[in-house]
Design a protein around this motif. Structure first.
Motif, short mmCIF file in Angstrom:
data_model
loop_
_atom_site.label_atom_id
_atom_site.label_comp_id
_atom_site.label_asym_id
_atom_site.label_seq_id
_atom_site.Cartn_x
_atom_site.Cartn_y
_atom_site.Cartn_z
N ALA A 53 5.80 5.48 -6.01
CA ALA A 53 4.40 5.36 -6.40
C ALA A 53 3.78 6.67 -6.88
O ALA A 53 2.87 6.67 -7.70
N ALA A 54 4.27 7.80 -6.38
CA ALA A 54 3.69 9.10 -6.74
C ALA A 54 4.53 9.74 -7.85
O ALA A 54 5.58 10.33 -7.58
N HIS A 55 4.08 9.60 -9.10
CA HIS A 55 4.76 10.22 -10.24
C HIS A 55 6.23 9.80 -10.34
O HIS A 55 7.07 10.53 -10.86
N THR A 70 2.36 9.38 -1.60
CA THR A 70 1.44 10.31 -0.94
C THR A 70 0.64 9.59 0.13
O THR A 70 0.53 8.36 0.13
N GLU A 71 0.05 10.36 1.03
CA GLU A 71 -0.82 9.76 2.05
C GLU A 71 -2.01 9.07 1.40
O GLU A 71 -2.43 7.99 1.84
N ARG A 72 -2.55 9.64 0.34
CA ARG A 72 -3.71 9.05 -0.32
C ARG A 72 -3.38 7.67 -0.87
O ARG A 72 -4.16 6.71 -0.69
N ILE A 73 -2.24 7.54 -1.52
CA ILE A 73 -1.85 6.23 -2.06
C ILE A 73 -1.63 5.23 -0.93
O ILE A 73 -2.11 4.09 -0.98
N ALA A 74 -0.93 5.66 0.11
CA ALA A 74 -0.66 4.76 1.23
C ALA A 74 -1.96 4.29 1.87
O ALA A 74 -2.13 3.10 2.17
N ILE A 107 4.06 -1.17 3.80
CA ILE A 107 4.65 -0.45 2.68
C ILE A 107 6.07 -0.07 3.07
O ILE A 107 6.28 0.60 4.09
N THR A 108 7.04 -0.48 2.27
CA THR A 108 8.42 -0.08 2.49
C THR A 108 8.80 1.03 1.51
O THR A 108 8.10 1.27 0.52
N THR A 109 9.92 1.68 1.78
CA THR A 109 10.37 2.77 0.91
C THR A 109 11.89 2.70 0.78
O THR A 109 12.49 1.64 0.88
N VAL A 137 7.79 13.55 -1.26
CA VAL A 137 6.52 14.28 -1.25
C VAL A 137 6.48 15.17 -0.01
O VAL A 137 6.75 14.71 1.12
N LYS A 138 6.11 16.41 -0.19
CA LYS A 138 6.25 17.44 0.83
C LYS A 138 5.65 17.08 2.19
O LYS A 138 6.30 17.23 3.23
N ASP A 139 4.41 16.64 2.22
CA ASP A 139 3.72 16.45 3.49
C ASP A 139 3.80 15.03 4.06
O ASP A 139 3.18 14.74 5.08
N ILE A 140 4.55 14.15 3.42
CA ILE A 140 4.53 12.75 3.83
C ILE A 140 5.20 12.47 5.18
O ILE A 140 4.84 11.49 5.85
#
Length: 255
Positions: free
Chosen positions: A39-41, A46-50, A62-64, A71-74
């Motif tokens: 989802a991120a680029h 990212t936390e914002r998208i989640a 949300i699965t991955t 993403v660094k901080d996820i």
């Protein structure tokens, strides 16, 4: 219940924001799962998208997959948000969880398990034995498995392995929708790959020029998300008890 395939970049997020509220009404949805690992680029989430999906769009889970931690901080978000899953067969000590159990508004208990294949994928534990272990511990009215796999054979094998034990085994990762959506003999809804929610005017969601350069040059160009022909791809299935009684593809484009 609706499961959307890999959401790729801004075009994929726009498709979700545009169509999910309408689909919720049209299909009378009581549970929504989205694979958000691109989802991120095009890489990670990212936390914002989640948070937007979970809190504003009322996505249930949300699965991955192999890009879960790009993403660094996820990792911190995985630790505190049980509805954001990483593959359950990642090694012990990996941040977050690989399955979650929630209730629908009607009171149904739904278990979602996120698995990742091992063929041509990053190192991970056996997804078949991992599924056995989770199912030995957890019980639910409906069980949904996101099988994030590169090899069609591995995804199909998981479908047969879990047939009759779970409600749905739905493949993600390749970004290419397959034409084999069906209900297996034991009552499990199955498809090898849902297909991505993102731009189809490219190569698995990335600009075709950059993708071609990776095959034609010693050093390829940087990956960039494509923009043209955005399509939402999902699987809608219904259950009676734990067994699936219907399955169909959902495809939407932008106006």
């Amino acid at each position: 219940m609706l499961v959307l395939g890999d959401v790729v970049g801004e075009p994929g997020r726009r498709l979700v924001e545009t169509h999910l509220p309408t689909l919720r009404r049209e299909l009378d949805l009581d549970f929504v799962v989205i694979n958000g690992e691109n989802a991120a680029h095009g890489h990670g989430i990212t936390e914002r998208i989640a948070r937007q999906w979970l809190d504003e769009l009322r996505v249930d889970v949300i699965t991955t997959g192999n890009h879960a931690f790009d993403v660094k901080d996820i990792p911190a978000t995985f630790q505190v948000e049980p509805r954001l899953l990483r593959p359950a067969n990642y090694p012990p000590g990996t941040p977050g969880a690989g399955h979650v159990k929630l209730h629908t508004p009607s009171g149904l208990e739904v278990l979602v398990i996120n698995l990742m294949g091992r063929v041509n994928m990053p190192p991970c534990d056996d997804p078949f034995r991992c599924a056995d272990a989770v199912l030995a511990r957890e019980r639910a009215d409906v069980v949904i498995v996101d099988m994030h796999a590169e090899a069609t054979s591995e995804a199909q094998a998981m479908g047969w392995y879990l047939d009759g034990r779970v409600s749905a085994v739905l493949g993600t990762h390749t970004h290419v929708p397959t034409l084999d959506a069906r209900i297996l003999p034991g009552g499990t809804a199955y498809v090898t790959d849902i297909g991505m929610t993102g731009p189809y005017d490219g190569v698995i969601g990335m600009r075709k020029e950059a993708s071609l350069s990776r095959f034609l040059k010693v050093k390829g160009e940087k990956w960039e998300v494509a923009e043209g022909d955005p399509q939402l791809h999902g699987i809608f299935f219904e259950t009676e008890g734990k067994k699936a009684i219907s399955i169909r593809r959902i495809v939407k484009t932008l106006p």
